[in-house]
Enzyme design. Structure first.
Site, PDB file in Angstrom:
ATOM      1  N   GLU A 168      11.427  23.397  11.732  1.00 53.24           N
ATOM      2  CA  GLU A 168      12.573  22.579  11.287  1.00 53.24           C
ATOM      3  C   GLU A 168      13.507  23.348  10.348  1.00 53.24           C
ATOM      4  OE1 GLU A 168      11.184  18.863   9.644  1.00 53.24           O
ATOM      5  OE2 GLU A 168      10.366  18.200  11.560  1.00 53.24           O
ATOM      6  N   GLU A 366       5.515  17.852  16.870  1.00 51.82           N
ATOM      7  CA  GLU A 366       5.220  16.835  15.849  1.00 51.82           C
ATOM      8  C   GLU A 366       5.756  15.498  16.313  1.00 51.82           C
ATOM      9  OE1 GLU A 366       6.571  17.439  11.785  1.00 51.82           O
ATOM     10  OE2 GLU A 366       6.035  19.569  11.868  1.00 51.82           O
TER      11      GLU A 366
END
Length: 462
Positions: A168, A366
């Site tokens: 991220e 995720e």
């Protein structure tokens, strides 16, 4: 058992985590300080219940029992991150032998249990000395990261075949340079753009280093892709959602998969005087950084509408100059986290990758549900987290559909294996398949762990 939703042979079932969130031992084993250790020292009140990263879930000392438990609940793969500050204290210079021993032991234990290690090189935890040297605003830090990546490939590349440069990468940009929820708490779009740009240069240098190292495996990046849905089909709403998508998705997705930035984003930033500084040769480097494998982190959608009011010309430039958030009436919510639950978003991401990004090999790296005060659901010593089972099941159904329609998705990793420390939120919301008693560090599988085990065992569910 009859399996209605069966997944392809060799599907990756597992979970994901990060060094700072589970290792603990923050000042042990020769580890250097990260920005998190430092920020907690100077502003502990900004962390939920004043809990810092010192102990986390104590994986540093308990990794053997944890990995055996992963095996028991059906993992065939597990993503964790290396702490740069542990491997190379200070971020540059000598390698820490205690860290090498620790990560070697973790990798070997995973392999002994039939669990493939997926390794992330950077998951938000910049070594403090490098942040003080300018962080990702500095080209020198980009070079230090390349050296760190080369070191990791050399030390562990004989056994680790799935590598990810960043997790991220937009989050340190948003948190540290736009919205004040990560250190160094700067609010300045132009500096944020520089940080984002240098992060992608660092990524490209690591990809090049991976290929030069000759590792017979795959190198990728983990992006939190959040579909931007317009309120309506009105042209003003459509434009708002397109610009939100440019800022929050395509700013990293395009360079990572296509090797270049979207023209529309460059033009928009130029028009507002917010372009980062670039150098000759950067374009060629970015083209070298195209990934083999894309990890998708998906939690919630982004819904936007056209601006209600003109931006304040005296306020800092922000992405929100171009759209307003939109709360869709009747949406399904996770009330504990304040996030919308929209399972179809995962399907929409995968279809977009299929249609616009060459159907790149990907996996769900995720996806998960954080819930506060889970002890409320304790019955006969086990947390009855049916809400989590429902959440995972709903997303897997849409993932299955995307695969049926030809999307190149290879696995599903839940966030996370066990309850862990979470940045500013500490232990407020629990995400694990396994609960962790913070006083004793005792691990207890939740109801979802048994359900997940069966899904992995059957490679699907009814």
């Amino acid at each position: 058992m009859s399996v209605k939703y069966r997944f392809p042979e060799g599907f990756w079932w597992g979970s994901a985590t990060s060094a700072a969130q589970i290792e603990g031992a923050a000042a042990e084993g020769g580890k250097g300080k990260t920005i998190w250790d430092h920020w907690y020292e100077i502003e502990p009140h900004r962390f939920y219940d004043n809990v810092g990263p010192g102990t986390a879930s104590d994986f540093y000392h308990r990794y053997r029992e944890d990995i055996r438990l992963m095996k028991e609940i059906g993992h065939n793969s597990f993503r964790f991150s290396i702490s740069w500050a542990r491997l190379i204290p200070g971020g540059r210079g000598e390698v820490n032998p205690e860290a090498v021993r620790f990560y070697n032991d973790v990798i070997d234990e995973l392999l002994a249990c039939g669990i493939e290690p997926f390794v992330t090189l950077f998951h938000f935890d910049m070594p403090l000395e490098l942040q003080q040297a300018g962080g990702w605003e500095s080209r020198e830090v980009v070079d230090a990261y390349e050296a760190y990546a080369r070191t990791a490939f050399r030390l562990f590349g004989d056994r680790v075949k799935k590598w990810f440069t960043f997790n991220e990468p937009i989050v340190p940009v948003e948190g540290g340079y736009l919205y004040d929820f990560h250190y160094p708490n700067i609010v300045d779009f132009k500096r944020a753009a520089q940080v984002a740009y240098h992060t992608m240069l660092a990524h490209a240098k690591a990809v090049r280093a991976f290929r030069e190292a000759g590792i017979r495996g795959k190198v990728g990046i983990i992006l939190n892709l959040t579909p931007s849905y317009p309120r309506s089909s009105h042209p003003a709403d459509l434009k708002a959602s397109r610009i939100a998508d440019l800022f929050f998705n395509r700013s990293f997705l395009d360079p990572a998969v296509l090797g270049e930035y979207p023209r529309e984003l460059i033009d928009l930033l130029r028009e507002h005087g917010q372009l980062p500084e670039t150098r000759e040769g950067d374009g060629e480097l970015l083209k070298e950084g195209k990934v083999d494998l894309l990890g998708i982190n998906y939690y919630q959608p982004r819904r936007v509408k056209a601006k209600e009011h003109l931006p304040n010309p005296y306020a800092p430039f922000m992405p929100e100059w171009f759209f307003d958030p939109y709360e869709m009436p009747g949406r399904k919510m996770n009330p504990y986290r304040g996030w919308e639950i929209y399972e179809k978003g995962l399907y929409d991401i995968l279809i977009n990758l299929k249609e616009n990004y060459g159907n790149i090999e990907s996996y769900v790296s995720e996806n998960g549900m954080g819930v506060q005060d889970e002890e409320r659901f304790l019955k006969d010593g086990v947390i009855q987290d049916d809400y989590r089972i429902q959440f995972i099941r709903g997303h897997l159904i849409w993932l299955h559909r995307a695969i049926q329609e030809g999307c190149n998705a290879k696995g599903y990793h839940l966030w996370t294996f066990m309850d862990n420390w979470s940045w500013m939120n500490a232990y407020k919301n629990r995400y694990g398949l396994v609960s962790v008693d913070l006083k004793t560090q005792k691990r207890t599988p939740k109801k979802s762990a048994e359900w997940f085990r069966k899904v992995a065992q059957n490679n699907g569910f009814d």
